[in-house]
Write an enzyme that holds these catalytic residues in place. Structure first.
Site, PDB file in Angstrom:
ATOM      1  N   HIS A   1       0.168 -12.027   2.142  1.00 23.93           N
ATOM      2  CA  HIS A   1      -0.789 -11.194   1.413  1.00 23.93           C
ATOM      3  C   HIS A   1      -1.306 -11.906   0.163  1.00 23.93           C
ATOM      4  O   HIS A   1      -0.648 -11.947  -0.875  1.00 23.93           O
ATOM      5  CB  HIS A   1      -0.106  -9.877   1.027  1.00 23.93           C
ATOM      6  CG  HIS A   1      -1.049  -8.789   0.621  1.00 23.93           C
ATOM      7  ND1 HIS A   1      -0.665  -7.474   0.539  1.00 23.93           N
ATOM      8  CD2 HIS A   1      -2.360  -8.793   0.276  1.00 23.93           C
ATOM      9  CE1 HIS A   1      -1.688  -6.729   0.166  1.00 23.93           C
ATOM     10  NE2 HIS A   1      -2.725  -7.517  -0.019  1.00 23.93           N
TER      11      HIS A   1
ATOM     12  N   TYR B   1       0.831  -1.210   0.000  1.00 25.00           N
ATOM     13  CA  TYR B   1       0.000   0.000   0.000  1.00 25.00           C
ATOM     14  C   TYR B   1       0.869   1.265   0.000  1.00 25.00           C
ATOM     15  O   TYR B   1       0.693   2.165   0.825  1.00 25.00           O
ATOM     16  CB  TYR B   1      -0.936   0.021   1.212  1.00 25.00           C
ATOM     17  CG  TYR B   1      -1.901  -1.132   1.336  1.00 25.00           C
ATOM     18  CD1 TYR B   1      -2.162  -1.988   0.273  1.00 25.00           C
ATOM     19  CD2 TYR B   1      -2.558  -1.372   2.537  1.00 25.00           C
ATOM     20  CE1 TYR B   1      -3.039  -3.057   0.396  1.00 25.00           C
ATOM     21  CE2 TYR B   1      -3.448  -2.437   2.675  1.00 25.00           C
ATOM     22  CZ  TYR B   1      -3.686  -3.276   1.601  1.00 25.00           C
ATOM     23  OH  TYR B   1      -4.558  -4.327   1.753  1.00 25.00           O
TER      24      TYR B   1
END
Length: 340
Positions: free
Chosen positions: A106, A52
């Site tokens: 992830h 991110y």
């Protein structure tokens, strides 16, 4: 006040967590102010990821000097041990801390396990032994990988899309986590922005004692809504039930959730928004989706190569090129004056 404990981790927080993906889109000053307001309002669990962009850095600045007062979860998308360690050290530096409360793999294609040849799970165990990681988790958008993670007994938490658009198999997964003592973190609780009634979204998830929803928050007004639910949590009412039933009828099925795992596109199509444009126009303020810039983005669909890359990477098994074509036809008709 509603609280939830994440499985066997001992992490107990308000049933309201902060998803920090959207703060990468705002300035550091705005993000820090938003994060600190969230803390002041009672939110204690903050979820971010190495992918991110500068989200971790913003959390690091917001909570420097008060690290022990919050729980921070971040993620590595690495596929080997060397990348794992690089990601972890970068995250710790960005977050201005020497440990992560919850470190998650992830959205891996397969469930990392000891002896699988990647070295990922072994690296995770070593990081926990060194005190750099306190709890081990995994995130996924694929039901079969999520089920494998739960059944493996290797993970303390699972982060998975869960909202009132959930299927029976999704609900079974939540119950399986409860039965095995595994924490469940609900992402996409607003289904990528297609669910517009946050009270209905909250009330649905509140029915599941083991679920911690993380809300993707970018604006102060959004934060204020969720902070108000700490002292006055919404419950299912007849009115909210009608909203949920209407949305399920309209949205269940082959629609793009906007997760973005199909990206990047070789010809630059913004697939994760263009493939759901018909819904975005009808379920959010339409003006932003009809600007010249938005029209240019949609026009790129004409350049689709039908290479199948996006389709092969969709965790929901969608025929993404067909969705793009369908949304583009509808979009062009709207531009010509079709009511929406």
């Amino acid at each position: 006040m509603a609280k939830v404990t994440l499985g066997s981790t001992g992490i107990t927080v308000e049933k309201n967590a902060f998803g920090a993906l959207p703060i990468q889109r705002i300035s550091k000053e705005e993000a820090v102010a938003l994060l600190r307001k969230a803390y002041a309002g009672g939110i204690r669990f903050f979820d971010t990821a190495r992918w991110y962009t500068d989200s971790e850095e913003k959390l690091g600045e917001a909570f420097e000097g008060m690290r022990e007062k919050v729980y921070i979860a971040t993620k590595t998308g690495s596929t080997d041990a060397d990348g794992f360690w690089q990601d972890l050290h970068t995250s710790l530096e960005n977050l201005r801390t020497d440990y992560v409360d919850l470190y998650q793999f992830h959205n891996p294609d397969t469930c990392p396990k000891p002896g699988d040849g990647s070295g990922l799970y072994e690296a995770m165990l070593e990081a926990r032994e060194k005190g750099m990681v306190r709890h081990i988790g995994i995130t996924n958008h694929r039901l079969h990988v999520a089920n494998e993670a739960v059944e493996s007994g290797l993970y303390e938490t699972l982060q998975f899309p869960f909202s009132y658009l959930a299927t029976e198999k999704d609900i079974e997964l939540v119950k399986k986590c409860a039965d095995t003592g595994m924490g469940f973190i609900a992402m996409k609780a607003l289904s990528g922005g297609l669910i517009t009634n946050s009270a209905a979204a909250y009330a649905f998830l509140a029915q599941y004692d083991n679920v911690l929803p993380i809300w993707g928050i970018q604006r102060e007004g959004e934060l204020d809504e969720f902070l108000s639910y700490i002292d006055a949590p919404p419950a299912i009412t007849e009115e909210l039930s009608v909203i949920i039933a209407h949305d399920r009828e309209e949205l269940l099925g082959d629609f793009c959730r906007g997760c973005g795992y199909c990206m990047p596109c070789p010809v630059g199509i913004e697939i994760n928004n263009c493939a759901r444009m018909s819904l975005l126009i009808r379920r959010s303020p339409s003006a932003a989706h009809l600007t010249p810039q938005a029209q240019e983005k949609m026009k790129k669909i004409e350049n689709c190569l039908h290479c199948g890359r996006c389709k092969s990477k969709c965790p929901y098994g969608l025929d993404t090129p067909a969705l793009l074509e369908k949304n583009y036809r509808d979009y062009c008709e709207i531009l010509k004056g079709k009511p929406y």
